[in-house]
Design an enzyme around this catalytic site. Structure first.
Site, PDB file in Angstrom:
ATOM      1  N   ARG A  88       2.687  10.451 -12.803  1.00 59.50           N
ATOM      2  CA  ARG A  88       1.384  11.011 -13.188  1.00 59.50           C
ATOM      3  C   ARG A  88       0.895  10.414 -14.510  1.00 59.50           C
ATOM      4  O   ARG A  88      -0.314  10.233 -14.712  1.00 59.50           O
ATOM      5  CB  ARG A  88       1.489  12.534 -13.281  1.00 59.50           C
ATOM      6  CG  ARG A  88       1.571  13.188 -11.886  1.00 59.50           C
ATOM      7  CD  ARG A  88       2.218  14.548 -11.967  1.00 59.50           C
ATOM      8  NE  ARG A  88       2.148  15.330 -10.753  1.00 59.50           N
ATOM      9  CZ  ARG A  88       3.012  15.259  -9.734  1.00 59.50           C
ATOM     10  NH1 ARG A  88       4.010  14.393  -9.770  1.00 59.50           N
ATOM     11  NH2 ARG A  88       2.885  16.030  -8.671  1.00 59.50           N
ATOM     12  N   ASP A 111      13.853  19.684  -4.438  1.00 59.89           N
ATOM     13  CA  ASP A 111      14.678  18.468  -4.415  1.00 59.89           C
ATOM     14  C   ASP A 111      16.151  18.762  -4.676  1.00 59.89           C
ATOM     15  O   ASP A 111      16.991  17.853  -4.629  1.00 59.89           O
ATOM     16  CB  ASP A 111      14.162  17.466  -5.456  1.00 59.89           C
ATOM     17  CG  ASP A 111      12.796  16.915  -5.062  1.00 59.89           C
ATOM     18  OD1 ASP A 111      12.477  16.927  -3.846  1.00 59.89           O
ATOM     19  OD2 ASP A 111      12.045  16.488  -5.952  1.00 59.89           O
TER      20      ASP A 111
END
Ligand code: S3P
Length: 431
Positions: A27, A317
């Site tokens: 990002r 995750d």
């Protein structure tokens, strides 16, 4: 086809400076490339996935310089990206591909996007369908579900969209498309997912609002300036050493400068419920910055736990490594509502079932998780990671407490998220 051989350890001792957060690194490059002026990034994750993101923006004409974990971007503003002469390649990175689709959909030029053989099997319709509702023209196999995809220039309009699955990638793709769209783009998430995109918006002074589960941006946004960004260590990488320190006998490990954004710390909460001895020492960060802490873990006797509901996206995750922990916990661990694991870098429900079973664990797959009975003694053997970095690293941690050596095959993709993983493992291992 790189193999990793892991030997059982007596104990684990020491401290590790965890490499930069993958989600935030992506990002940072994306936002720095859209800003005007200079963005300096510190502690960037130089992993294959994040380098794919850099490569893509360089192909679109952005001047990005790298010196180790320092990145300098000379941004030329929101509307400065140029059409790439080459097909853009996201490699193994689902985050790059999905978020980028949102950004590319709003550009006044045609782009083509592809990835490696694993990424080309992963579903993209979750992003291309709502982008289509915004007016985007995206074409490709299986009704624009699979890479390679072609994006043609179209004017976008804002929409109100309820995410059918809790996904930060889809949320981020729509919010980035929203920066270029006419009117309001609102995304409602069923449960909180990582909010790094929203925090980046704040960092770059891009206005947005959050009311409950609904996030809104008003496009087209005004130009915004480059800035300096410090990236915390990746809690999803720290997770492997957190569990390693808990499972190996007489161990104590400190993981330094780890990001502890509450949308990412589900694993720590679940492990604490299992009886884990973990201390989190939060550091002072400036207002609006990602929270950072040192995490210390001590060998612990774990007990089984039930995991499901809103915590799932906050540790999405970390399930492969939680499954390893559960094999050593007394009693039954039940994991529910984690069907998304089937569409990660591999089908993680299947991969962890097959591999942990081969090591001797009592693990049963369900439609949306596992039932794991512990504790069981694990035996070293030869295992395939299916090319999935998090499966490979989870198995490496299981191997530390197994009887006899374990060979994990096809581990090159560890570099997609955690370069230096085996070097760190060596550093803290005592035989
Ligand atoms: C990510 C979001 C999650 C996560 C991935 C990184 C992100 O994916 O699994 O590793 O950076 O936004 P989903 O959005 O598909 O859940």
């Amino acid at each position: 086809m790189k193999n990793l051989v892991v030997h059982p350890v007596k104990r684990l001792i020491g401290s590790i400076e965890i490499p930069g957060d993958k989600s935030i690194s992506h990002r940072a490059v994306m936002m720095g490339s859209l800003a005007y002026g200079t963005t300096h990034i510190r502690h960037f994750l130089s992993s294959a996935d994040c380098l794919s993101t850099i490569g893509i923006f360089r192909n679109m004409g952005v001047n990005i310089k790298q010196a180790g974990d320092r990145i300098t971007i000379q941004g030329k503003g929101l509307n400065s990206l140029k059409p790439s002469k080459k097909i853009l390649n996201a490699g193994n990175s689902g985050t790059t591909a999905r978020i980028l689709l949102g950004l590319l959909a709003g550009q006044p030029f045609t782009s083509r996007l592809t990835g490696d053989k694993y990424l080309c099997r992963r579903p993209m319709k979750r992003v291309t369908a709502p982008l289509g509702q915004m007016g985007a023209r995206i074409t490709g196999t299986d009704e624009a579900n699979l890479l390679p995809l072609k994006l043609e220039p179209r004017k976008l309009k804002g929409i109100t969209y309820k995410l059918p699955v809790a996904s930060a990638q889809v949320k981020s793709a729509l919010l980035l498309a929203g920066l270029f769209a006419e009117g309001k783009t609102s995304v409602t998430e069923p449960a909180p997912t990582r909010d790094h995109t929203e925090r980046m918006f704040s960092a770059f002074s891009i206005p947005y609002s959050r009311r409950g589960k609904k996030i809104t941006v008003q496009g087209p946004v005004s130009p915004f300036k480059g800035r300096n960004l410090d990236i915390p260590g990746d809690i999803s990488s720290a997770a492997f050493f957190v569990v390693a320190g808990l499972l190996a006998p007489q161990s104590q490990l400190t993981l330094k400068n780890v990001g502890v954004n509450p949308t990412r710390t589900g694993l720590l909460e679940v492990l604490k419920k299992m009886g884990a001895h973990i201390t989190v020492t939060t550091k002072k960060t400036r207002k609006g910055e990602e929270p950072v802490a040192d995490i210390t873990v001590y060998s612990s006797n774990l007990k089984g736990v039930e995991v499901g509901g809103e915590v799932i996206p906050r540790m999405i995750d970390e399930f492969p490594i939680l499954a390893v922990a559960a094999t050593q916990a007394r009693g039954t661990t039940v994991i529910r509502n984690a069907g998304e694991l089937k569409v990660k870098e591999s089908d993680r429900i299947l991969m962890m079932t097959v591999t942990l079973k081969k090591m001797g664990a009592n693990i049963k797959p369900t439609d949306d998780g596992w039932i794991i009975q512990g504790p069981t003694t694990l035996s070293g053997c030869s295992l395939s990671s299916g090319g999935d970095h998090r499966i490979a690293m989870s198995l490496a941690i299981a191997a530390l407490i197994a009887q006899g050596p374990t060979t994990i095959m096809d581990t090159v993709n560890i570099d997609t998220s955690f370069p230096g993983f085996s070097k760190f493992l060596q550093k803290v291992s005592r035989f």
